[in-house]
Design an enzyme around this catalytic site. Sequence first.
Site, PDB file in Angstrom:
ATOM      1  N   HIS A   1      25.211 -33.085 -17.698  1.00 19.55           N
ATOM      2  CA  HIS A   1      24.448 -32.996 -18.949  1.00 19.55           C
ATOM      3  C   HIS A   1      23.286 -33.870 -18.710  1.00 19.55           C
ATOM      4  O   HIS A   1      23.104 -34.776 -17.904  1.00 19.55           O
ATOM      5  CB  HIS A   1      25.200 -33.829 -19.857  1.00 19.55           C
ATOM      6  CG  HIS A   1      24.608 -33.628 -21.535  1.00 19.55           C
ATOM      7  ND1 HIS A   1      23.242 -34.298 -21.862  1.00 19.55           N
ATOM      8  CD2 HIS A   1      24.618 -32.525 -22.031  1.00 19.55           C
ATOM      9  CE1 HIS A   1      22.950 -33.599 -23.086  1.00 19.55           C
ATOM     10  NE2 HIS A   1      23.631 -32.548 -23.190  1.00 19.55           N
TER      11      HIS A   1
ATOM     12  N   GLU B   1      30.541 -28.089 -23.941  1.00 17.05           N
ATOM     13  CA  GLU B   1      31.017 -26.488 -24.007  1.00 17.05           C
ATOM     14  C   GLU B   1      32.274 -26.360 -23.387  1.00 17.05           C
ATOM     15  O   GLU B   1      32.921 -25.404 -23.601  1.00 17.05           O
ATOM     16  CB  GLU B   1      29.986 -26.017 -22.826  1.00 17.05           C
ATOM     17  CG  GLU B   1      28.438 -26.141 -23.235  1.00 17.05           C
ATOM     18  CD  GLU B   1      28.155 -25.293 -24.330  1.00 17.05           C
ATOM     19  OE1 GLU B   1      28.855 -25.113 -25.264  1.00 17.05           O
ATOM     20  OE2 GLU B   1      27.081 -24.792 -24.335  1.00 17.05           O
TER      21      GLU B   1
HETATM   22  N1  ACO Z   1      28.665 -28.431 -11.349  1.00 16.29           N
HETATM   23  C1  ACO Z   1      28.332 -28.840 -10.093  1.00 16.29           C
HETATM   24  N2  ACO Z   1      27.214 -29.583  -9.913  1.00 16.29           N
HETATM   25  C2  ACO Z   1      26.348 -29.799 -10.783  1.00 16.29           C
HETATM   26  C3  ACO Z   1      26.774 -29.444 -12.233  1.00 16.29           C
HETATM   27  C4  ACO Z   1      27.853 -28.829 -12.380  1.00 16.29           C
HETATM   28  N3  ACO Z   1      28.300 -28.384 -13.567  1.00 16.29           N
HETATM   29  N4  ACO Z   1      25.741 -30.024 -12.885  1.00 16.29           N
HETATM   30  C5  ACO Z   1      24.874 -30.439 -12.241  1.00 16.29           C
HETATM   31  N5  ACO Z   1      25.206 -30.630 -10.857  1.00 16.29           N
HETATM   32  C6  ACO Z   1      24.683 -31.184  -9.621  1.00 16.29           C
HETATM   33  C7  ACO Z   1      23.511 -30.346  -9.310  1.00 16.29           C
HETATM   34  O1  ACO Z   1      23.823 -29.317  -8.598  1.00 16.29           O
HETATM   35  C8  ACO Z   1      22.754 -31.445  -8.597  1.00 16.29           C
HETATM   36  O2  ACO Z   1      22.934 -31.717  -7.307  1.00 16.29           O
HETATM   37  P1  ACO Z   1      22.183 -31.919  -6.032  1.00 16.29           P
HETATM   38  O3  ACO Z   1      21.293 -33.215  -6.458  1.00 16.29           O
HETATM   39  O4  ACO Z   1      23.300 -32.126  -5.034  1.00 16.29           O
HETATM   40  O5  ACO Z   1      21.481 -30.792  -6.194  1.00 16.29           O
HETATM   41  C9  ACO Z   1      22.871 -32.618  -9.550  1.00 16.29           C
HETATM   42  O6  ACO Z   1      24.098 -32.372 -10.217  1.00 16.29           O
HETATM   43  C10 ACO Z   1      21.520 -32.748 -10.439  1.00 16.29           C
HETATM   44  O7  ACO Z   1      21.491 -31.339 -11.239  1.00 16.29           O
HETATM   45  P2  ACO Z   1      20.188 -30.926 -12.166  1.00 16.29           P
HETATM   46  O8  ACO Z   1      20.410 -29.676 -12.358  1.00 16.29           O
HETATM   47  O9  ACO Z   1      19.027 -31.728 -11.663  1.00 16.29           O
HETATM   48  O10 ACO Z   1      20.544 -32.023 -13.641  1.00 16.29           O
HETATM   49  P3  ACO Z   1      20.191 -31.557 -14.933  1.00 16.29           P
HETATM   50  O11 ACO Z   1      20.399 -32.882 -15.726  1.00 16.29           O
HETATM   51  O12 ACO Z   1      18.910 -30.955 -15.045  1.00 16.29           O
HETATM   52  O13 ACO Z   1      21.373 -30.587 -15.420  1.00 16.29           O
HETATM   53  C11 ACO Z   1      22.841 -29.185 -16.877  1.00 16.29           C
HETATM   54  C12 ACO Z   1      22.170 -30.505 -16.577  1.00 16.29           C
HETATM   55  C13 ACO Z   1      21.966 -27.977 -16.641  1.00 16.29           C
HETATM   56  C14 ACO Z   1      23.846 -29.147 -18.253  1.00 16.29           C
HETATM   57  C15 ACO Z   1      23.884 -29.161 -15.808  1.00 16.29           C
HETATM   58  O14 ACO Z   1      24.824 -30.343 -15.451  1.00 16.29           O
HETATM   59  C16 ACO Z   1      24.585 -27.883 -15.412  1.00 16.29           C
HETATM   60  O15 ACO Z   1      23.939 -26.741 -14.910  1.00 16.29           O
HETATM   61  N6  ACO Z   1      25.907 -27.604 -15.811  1.00 16.29           N
HETATM   62  C17 ACO Z   1      26.603 -26.713 -16.013  1.00 16.29           C
HETATM   63  C18 ACO Z   1      26.448 -25.651 -17.064  1.00 16.29           C
HETATM   64  C19 ACO Z   1      26.533 -26.354 -18.519  1.00 16.29           C
HETATM   65  O16 ACO Z   1      27.760 -26.788 -18.565  1.00 16.29           O
HETATM   66  N7  ACO Z   1      25.800 -26.188 -19.312  1.00 16.29           N
HETATM   67  C20 ACO Z   1      25.913 -26.739 -20.830  1.00 16.29           C
HETATM   68  C21 ACO Z   1      25.200 -27.932 -20.981  1.00 16.29           C
HETATM   69  S1  ACO Z   1      25.483 -28.824 -22.524  1.00 16.29           S
HETATM   70  C22 ACO Z   1      24.577 -28.079 -23.379  1.00 16.29           C
HETATM   71  O17 ACO Z   1      23.476 -27.649 -23.416  1.00 16.29           O
HETATM   72  C23 ACO Z   1      24.966 -27.816 -24.947  1.00 16.29           C
END
Ligand code: ACO
Length: 374
Positions: free
Chosen positions: A261, A316
């Site tokens: 998140h 989610e």
């Molecule tokens: N699985 C694996 N790795 C992840 C995940 C995940 N679910 N989420 C983040 N990471 C990793 C990224 O790959 C990144 O790694 P790196 O630095 O080695 O490249 C690091 O964590 C940071 O990721 P960002 O995309 O910069 O983090 P951000 O805060 O922008 O992402 C998000 C938040 C988009 C929700 C992300 O965690 C994600 O894609 N989750 C999966 C999709 C999901 O569950 N979405 C629902 C969110 S809740 C809502 O909106 C109601």
Amino acid sequence: MNTLSNTSHSAAVPETLSPGLENIVAAETVLSHVDGAEGRLIVRGYDLAQLSSRSFEAVLGLLWRDFAAGPSSEAEIAAALGRARARIFPLVKDGLAATAELTQVEALRLLLSQLSDEETDYHYIVAVAAVPVFAAAIARSRAGLDPVAPDPDVSHSADFLKMLHGKEVGSELVGALDTYLVTVADHGLNASTFTARVIASTKAGMFSSVIGALCALKGPLHGGAPGPVLDMLDAIGAEHNIQSWLTDALGRGERLMGFGHRIYRVRDPRADVLKTAVAALRDSGGRIGFAEAVEREALALLAQKKPLRPLQTNVEFYTALVLESVGFPRESFTNVFAAGRMAGWTAHVLEQDRVGKLIRPQSRYIGPSPQRTL
Ligand code: ACO
């Protein structure tokens, strides 16, 4: 590349750049606060845990309080929503045929676009009323079933499930859906709510603002994740596959749906509320136990593979289980999310109207300098 430098040509553009607007405060709100370090969600002075036993109608009253002069008690809001659902229903017949080739969330977008911004009477109530009417009809149409007319005399959640299933369902299912709608009703300045406020700040109107918000919600990084959570559980299939499946997915650089998140660095409090809601329902075929095993392994692997980034279960993951348990097909999950979040979107649009300031950030130009000749 020949670029315009910030200092020589555009001194008015601030130096600070925040991709994704991370850590930028872009609005003040009385509506909700997400405390990512403590794992708390506060909605108008109440912790989510306190609100989760209240009805969706009561939480709507809380969010709309002071922003709208319309119905305010839980009973008045329930009655107004019932009347609005009945008024909306004829639009289903006019619009549904055009949605046949669309995904369910695209179909909802199309049906909502029939609502005119010229309508200003209780438009926030109409917006909330419209989503279950349209979403239930869309889900039924995909199963080859005719839409079911709303029942204005039952609660919003009860009617949503009645319109979906074509009959009344048990109170435990209605209660689980109501808890879900309350849990997702508002959540700070998330991407879709920010979108709604940007559009509202242009004075485009309530329906344009919330339709824009729906477009932002649709993406898999926001409200599009719970369907893929079930796809992931199905693809893993059995307990003995959990570790290898998750390890392979992370090895391919994939994200595990339902984890991570932007704000929370500890567990999303909404995940626990929904986990409790789903635990109260009958567990058909051990789905919940299996999901818990996937969650445990995913958290262990994420901690190991991404030690610098605390990644926890988000809303989610258990949303997927609640919505599956109450009978929604996974293709409709984003629409059900929209039914709940419409509460927050409408309240933020009403609040933004009071602010009255156009939202217009700056970009930093990194393209080439103007050429002497074309
Ligand atoms: N699985 C694996 N790795 C992840 C995940 C995940 N679910 N989420 C983040 N990471 C990793 C990224 O790959 C990144 O790694 P790196 O630095 O080695 O490249 C690091 O964590 C940071 O990721 P960002 O995309 O910069 O983090 P951000 O805060 O922008 O992402 C998000 C938040 C988009 C929700 C992300 O965690 C994600 O894609 N989750 C999966 C999709 C999901 O569950 N979405 C629902 C969110 S809740 C809502 O909106 C109601």
